[in-house]
Motif scaffolding. Structure first.
Motif, PDB file in Angstrom:
ATOM      1  N   PHE A 295      44.349 -64.598 -19.531  1.00  8.36           N
ATOM      2  CA  PHE A 295      42.911 -64.330 -19.386  1.00  8.36           C
ATOM      3  C   PHE A 295      42.595 -64.041 -17.913  1.00  8.36           C
ATOM      4  N   VAL A 296      42.884 -65.029 -17.081  1.00 11.60           N
ATOM      5  CA  VAL A 296      42.547 -64.949 -15.653  1.00 11.60           C
ATOM      6  C   VAL A 296      43.651 -65.635 -14.867  1.00 11.60           C
ATOM      7  N   PHE A 297      44.058 -65.020 -13.764  1.00  6.28           N
ATOM      8  CA  PHE A 297      45.113 -65.634 -12.948  1.00  6.28           C
ATOM      9  C   PHE A 297      44.912 -65.256 -11.479  1.00  6.28           C
ATOM     10  N   PRO A 298      45.538 -66.000 -10.572  1.00  6.09           N
ATOM     11  CA  PRO A 298      45.307 -65.727  -9.154  1.00  6.09           C
ATOM     12  C   PRO A 298      45.706 -64.298  -8.780  1.00  6.09           C
TER      13      PRO A 298
ATOM     14  N   TYR B  55      41.678 -60.474 -13.815  1.00  2.00           N
ATOM     15  CA  TYR B  55      41.462 -60.691 -15.250  1.00  2.00           C
ATOM     16  C   TYR B  55      42.493 -59.881 -16.018  1.00  2.00           C
ATOM     17  N   GLY B  56      43.239 -60.554 -16.891  1.00  2.00           N
ATOM     18  CA  GLY B  56      44.203 -59.862 -17.740  1.00  2.00           C
ATOM     19  C   GLY B  56      43.524 -59.388 -19.024  1.00  2.00           C
ATOM     20  N   HIS B  57      44.353 -58.919 -19.963  1.00  2.00           N
ATOM     21  CA  HIS B  57      43.863 -58.271 -21.188  1.00  2.00           C
ATOM     22  C   HIS B  57      42.749 -59.063 -21.891  1.00  2.00           C
ATOM     23  N   TYR B  58      43.033 -60.304 -22.285  1.00  2.00           N
ATOM     24  CA  TYR B  58      42.026 -61.069 -23.035  1.00  2.00           C
ATOM     25  C   TYR B  58      40.836 -61.440 -22.154  1.00  2.00           C
TER      26      TYR B  58
END
Ligand code: ATP
Length: 438
Positions: free
Chosen positions: A13-16, A30-33
């Protein structure tokens, strides 16, 4: 909060941001989901602003505006945080947050508590990011990345008044990135350097300001509740007189009970005529409304609900996060409102043979024309359910040997875990009904 952060990373979802270089302060990707969820939050906001009512129009103004904008708005002089430096640990702290911050050195818990701490006097530090237009820094014009989207709306007030043929009360809504050079540690996406805002400026006759302020307090609280947030974890907190911004005669924060405690999710302010008056004075334009019938001329007052996309997304995630047990096995589930769920239905062939994948792909391709669907044939069925539960998918459709024989599938409900046998024919309709927003 650690569990939410871990889930966001695990499921993309979200990562550094810039992680291969060790990350960069208070900045996330922000990743795909995460993108799907964020887009759904924004879509619901637009729906509430411009689909469910007809007194608000949309705008997308520039991030870099004329630098005079920030003189007029008061940001250049006043958009500051008081900061102190510690000469011992070389860290920088918000002077007004010392009690919540950790000292760079032990044994002091908070900065300034230990005799070794050597704090400077507080200095005002402007939160706006500065950059330059033109190839040569010295000769170029200094400009700023906007710290809020609102000012672009005020600059375009006159244009919108003309082309949208509006008359107060009416609103202008905008969603876009804002930038603040925050130095306080961020608590995940709660406080980031760049963030999206959903802001609406509602222009009203001065004598109606109080009425519309109350109206927007109710509307905005309801929006979060309609989208599934528990009312007990939401509250309105009116600012004390000494907390009010320079432009505001009344402000209330919608606060959510995050894992870090009650914190601001959205601010709703009665900005009076401050902004239009200031920009009129600095630009020389008349920013007012003249009633064509009565001839009455006035500077509208402004009620502003200003929400952060990241903070909303975090509140929706925290509120939806749950752990329970199925058949002795722990499961993590996001009980997201269907309108917000990144994926609405997962289509899962029970086996990777016996015609299951072919039929499942067929069903998937039918469904995805209408709702965000996902096809997954990897791993044991229990694991696949678990994966969908973790990203908050409300429904799973499983194709098994009976499906191949009689054209029925199992429809599994994320929350009740009920599994019912339904016909493929009519499945689309059934899902659409169950996913309907209100
Ligand atoms: P805070 O007091 O937490 O710094 P603020 O009162 O300065 O917030 P506003 O200027 O009212 O915030 O901005 C409106 C909304 O924008 C906030 O309610 C929040 O949802 C969001 N927002 C503001 N600053 C940030 C940030 N640095 N990161 C993420 N969202 C933010």
């Amino acid at each position: 909060m650690d569990k939410i952060v871990a889930l966001c990373k695990r499921r993309g979802f979200v990562f550094p941001a810039s992680e291969i270089y060790g990350g960069i302060a208070n900045t996330y990707d922000y990743g795909h989901y995460g993108v799907l969820l964020k887009n759904n939050v924004i879509a619901q906001w637009w729906k509430a602003m411009i689909q469910d009512r007809d007194d608000i129009v949309a705008l997308d103004s520039a991030i870099i505006q004329h630098p005079r904008t920030w003189e007029a708005s008061g940001h250049l002089a006043g958009f500051t945080d008081p900061l102190v430096d510690c000469r011992t640990c070389k860290q920088r702290f918000r002077a007004d947050h010392l009690q919540e911050l950790e000292c760079g050195r032990k044994p002091s818990v908070h900065p300034g508590e230990d005799p070794q701490c050597d704090l400077t006097e507080a200095r005002e530090f402007n939160l706006m990011f500065e950059t330059t237009i033109g190839p040569v820094k010295e000769a170029g014009a200094t400009v700023y990345l906007r710290p809020e989207t609102a000012q672009g709306i005020f600059l375009d007030f006159k244009q919108v008044l003309q082309f949208a043929r509006r008359k107060p009360p009416f609103g202008i809504a905008q969603v876009g990135k804002s930038f603040r050079n925050e130095i306080t540690p961020g608590n995940f996406v709660f406080r980031t350097l760049e963030f999206e805002q959903m802001e609406m400026e509602y222009f009203v006759p001065p004598d109606q300001a109080e009425y519309w302020y109350e109206h927007w307090l109710d509307e905005r609280m309801d929006w979060y509740v309609r989208l599934g947030i528990e009312r007990e974890r939401l509250r309105l907190r009116a600012h004390d007189a000494d907390e009010l911004s320079h432009y505001s005669s009344a402000t209330s924060d919608v606060e959510y009970l995050y894992p870090i405690g009650w914190s601001e999710l959205e601010g709703i302010a009665n900005r009076g005529s401050f902004d239009l008056t200031q920009h009129a004075q600095y630009s020389g334009e008349r920013l007012e409304y003249k009633d064509p019938q009565s001839g009455e001329t006035y500077v509208p007052h402004v009620i502003e609900p200003a929400a952060g996309v990241g903070r909303s997304l975090l509140a929706f995630l925290c509120d939806a996060y749950d752990e329970d047990e199925i058949g002795g096995e722990r499961r993590t589930v996001l009980r997201l409102h269907p309108a917000l769920a990144p994926v609405k239905v997962a289509v899962l062939p029970l086996l990777r043979r016996d015609g299951h994948p072919e039929l499942a792909r067929n069903v998937y391709e039918q469904l995805r024309r209408h709702v965000k669907a996902e096809y997954d044939d990897g791993g044991a069925i229990g694991r696949r359910y678990r994966r969908q539960d973790e990203i908050g998918t409300p429904f799973a459709v499983t194709i098994d040997h009976q499906s191949v024989e009689d054209g029925t599938v199992t429809l599994r409900d994320r929350d009740t875990l009920a599994q019912e046998r339904v016909a493929i024919e009519g499945l689309e309709r059934l899902l659409q009904d169950r996913l309907a927003v209100e």
